[in-house]
Design a protein around this motif. Structure first.
Motif, short mmCIF file in Angstrom:
data_model
loop_
_atom_site.label_atom_id
_atom_site.label_comp_id
_atom_site.label_asym_id
_atom_site.label_seq_id
_atom_site.Cartn_x
_atom_site.Cartn_y
_atom_site.Cartn_z
N ARG A 121 99.92 -62.91 6.72
CA ARG A 121 101.24 -63.31 6.26
C ARG A 121 102.28 -62.95 7.31
O ARG A 121 103.27 -63.61 7.50
CB ARG A 121 101.58 -62.61 4.94
CG ARG A 121 101.26 -63.45 3.75
CD ARG A 121 101.61 -62.72 2.49
NE ARG A 121 100.81 -61.49 2.37
CZ ARG A 121 100.87 -60.70 1.31
NH1 ARG A 121 101.66 -60.99 0.32
NH2 ARG A 121 100.12 -59.62 1.25
N ASP B 259 93.77 -63.90 4.95
CA ASP B 259 93.43 -62.48 4.88
C ASP B 259 92.09 -62.31 4.17
O ASP B 259 91.20 -61.59 4.64
CB ASP B 259 94.48 -61.71 4.06
CG ASP B 259 95.70 -61.37 4.89
OD1 ASP B 259 95.66 -61.58 6.10
OD2 ASP B 259 96.68 -60.89 4.30
N ARG C 83 97.98 -65.51 3.24
CA ARG C 83 97.28 -64.64 2.29
C ARG C 83 95.81 -65.04 2.12
O ARG C 83 94.93 -64.19 2.26
CB ARG C 83 98.00 -64.64 0.94
CG ARG C 83 97.43 -63.66 -0.05
CD ARG C 83 98.36 -62.51 -0.29
NE ARG C 83 97.71 -61.38 -0.94
CZ ARG C 83 97.70 -61.21 -2.26
NH1 ARG C 83 98.29 -62.05 -3.06
NH2 ARG C 83 97.09 -60.15 -2.79
N PRO C 84 95.51 -66.32 1.81
CA PRO C 84 94.09 -66.66 1.71
C PRO C 84 93.33 -66.41 3.01
O PRO C 84 92.14 -66.08 2.97
CB PRO C 84 94.10 -68.15 1.34
CG PRO C 84 95.49 -68.62 1.49
CD PRO C 84 96.37 -67.45 1.41
#
Lengths: 243, 333
Positions: B283, B222, B219-220
């Protein structure tokens, strides 16, 4: 007395921003105006805690009374949101997933996202890849993501520049709503007529703070002539509003 | 009301993609175990597993299985390493091979072999590869400082690859009399999986652990892939994330290079194909690149073996280079 939404104490960036201090209470929509290269973007980036300054000249930026630099990363994401003047997306994330990124600091994916997509007229684009949007559409995606954070302090670098009149007014309406709900919106803009309708203005010239306060006090005809090199005249003309 | 996230086909593909990749990997792995100079019939495979057929058992346990495992680990390591580099540099074309990180690992390995250190301990070689890969990464970071433009990044890679190639060639020529060592050195440079043993599996095994560390970074990553300042303002601890990304991707490439030499294009092709299939969300791409990378290298090795012993590095180049050129053309537009 509640702490200011944003307070800057003697912040400076060498060559771009001379030391300045500024205190802005919550509940306002504040415009940052000034000619090209006057330091508007720099000021917003500093306020967003993105330019911590060098060595001993560490910039002191406080959000809601707390030193921004002292906050943990996630808390910073929940306190203040910043958008750049121009967005470039190298990867084709969908509009929806980029807006949902605003929820990163909260650890959820959904909250308020649908609503913001609707408010910024992005519903029809929700599944489009962001690297295939127009400049105005990209800007609305950035603003939706910033608002999705739910951060009380919103710092936007020229959000209205690429927007058509309708979308610009809608963004302005969102800014006012955010301020009314106890937030603080600070954004830079070039349209002085629009700036005249905001709650407060900050006027920059050559990296220096020239004036701050109510628009009528900041944008006097003399000052507009001195700073921008244009004649200011107040007369009725074309005025736009949401139906 | 919830708005539908994506079209039904896209959603099904994205959700079933990991199963699909896993199935493909299992299929290719099974094919790799039964095919070769001594092909296994189902009966012979059963006999090999049961230990009734000694020759078949030796081929299975001592030759094909370690080779398969090394191939899978190398593929997983290189593909995920490429994925992370692309997110870091925000550039589709960043990958361990093009940026010179693989060459750095190989140069380190070759120096260790030439100096005779590699024969002292199993771990000298991978350690030297890690040191070489980190030096190369540091150089790329320095050369591409601030700029993530394709041109600058690739030119930095070209320069680095040339330099490290020269280092390796020098080591090679100054040890020309030692035929045995030269054979080893050539092996690292061309990239291959010949004669891989359980020792190599042990050296490559940390790839699995490193891959697990990549898991929560999806996620980070992204957010970072869409802009550094943007990510920071959204609450990403950019400094820590970038260190983790650089460290993990370099280690993954170094370990892969330490057991298989420089195998090109895996880190470029696999993440890119996956991005085309399931979109850019990390993810999803992190697990997929691990499984897909493993499947790709196992498949390429199988292809090379059945084509009469083409080396792995040659096969991945034959597949990857045309794809890279096509990608370059597409990016320019």
């Amino acid at each position: 007395m509640s702490p200011a939404g944003l307070s800057l104490h003697q912040v400076a960036i060498r060559g771009r921003l001379s030391p300045l201090s500024l205190e802005l209470p919550t509940g306002l929509v504040v415009g940052v105006v000034g000619p090209n290269g006057s330091g508007k973007s720099t000021l917003l980036a500093v306020a967003a805690g993105l330019s911590p300054g060098e060595g001993r000249e560490r910039n002191e930026v406080r959000w809601q009374g707390d030193r921004a630099a002292g906050l943990p990363a996630l808390e910073r994401g929940r306190r203040a949101a910043w958008t750049p003047a121009e967005a470039r997306f190298e990867f084709g994330f969908t509009v929806r997933s980029v807006v949902a990124q605003g929820r990163y600091a909260h650890g959820d994916d959904e909250r308020g996202v649908d609503d913001l997509l609707a408010r910024l007229d992005l519903r029809a684009l929700a599944d489009r890849p962001v690297d295939r949007l127009s400049g105005g559409e990209r800007q609305r995606v950035l603003l939706a993501r910033a608002l999705a954070t739910g951060a009380p302090l919103q710092l936007w670098d020229e959000p209205l520049a690429p927007l058509d009149p309708r979308h610009a007014l809608e963004v302005l309406a969102l800014a006012r709503e955010h301020a009314r709900a106890g937030g603080l919106v600070v954004f830079s803009l070039h349209d002085l007529r629009l700036a005249g309708g905001l709650d407060r203005l900050v006027l920059l010239e050559g990296g220096c703070l020239r004036a701050a306060g109510a628009p009528a006090k900041v944008l006097t005809p003399e000052r507009v002539r001195a700073v921008f090199g244009v004649e200011a005249r107040i007369e009725p003309g074309l005025s736009l509003s949401l139906p | 009301m919830r708005v539908e996230r994506r079209g039904p086909t896209g959603k099904a593909l994205a959700d079933g993609s990991l199963w699909l990749a896993g199935g493909l990997l299992a299929l290719l792995a099974a094919a790799a175990l039964v095919s070769g100079e001594v092909p296994f019939t189902p009966a012979r495979l059963r006999a090999a597993i049961a230990g009734e057929d000694e020759l078949a058992a030796t081929i299975l346990w001592q030759i094909r299985l370690p080779r398969l495992l090394v191939a899978a680990l190398v593929g997983a390591g290189l593909a995920s390493s490429g994925l992370v580099m692309q997110a870091y540099f925000r550039n589709h074309l960043a990958s361990p091979g093009l940026l010179g990180v693989s060459s750095g690992g190989a140069a380190g390995a070759v120096i260790a072999i030439a100096a005779g250190a590699a024969s002292l301990s199993l771990w000298f070689l991978p350690l030297a590869a890690i040191a070489g890969a980190f030096l190369a990464t540091a150089a790329v970071l320095g050369l591409a400082r601030g700029g993530v433009g394709t041109e600058r990044l690739l030119l930095a890679g070209v320069a680095l690859n040339a330099l490290l190639g020269a280092v390796t060639s020098h080591v090679l020529t100054s040890h020309a009399s030692l035929y045995e060592r030269n054979g080893q050195i050539l092996f690292w440079l061309l990239g291959g999986l010949e004669d891989r043993t359980w020792e190599h599996v042990v050296v490559a095994a940390p790839i699995a652990a490193l891959a697990a560390l990549l898991w929560p970074l999806g996620r980070p990553m992204d957010l970072l892939s869409l802009g550094v300042d943007e990510a920071r303002s959204l609450g990403v601890d950019v400094r820590r994330l970038r260190w983790a990304m650089v460290g993990l991707s370099t280690l993954l490439t170094a370990l892969a290079t330490a057991v298989a030499g420089t195998v090109g294009f895996v880190g470029l092709v696999v993440p890119h194909v996956l991005r085309l299939l399931v979109g850019p969300e990390h993810r999803r791409l992190v697990p997929l690149s691990l499984v897909g990378g493993a499947a790709f290298v196992v498949g390429c090795d199988l292809l090379g073996r059945s084509a009469g012993g083409l080396r792995l590095g040659v096969v991945t180049a034959l597949v990857g280079a045309p794809y890279f050129l096509w990608l370059l053309r597409r990016t320019e537009r």
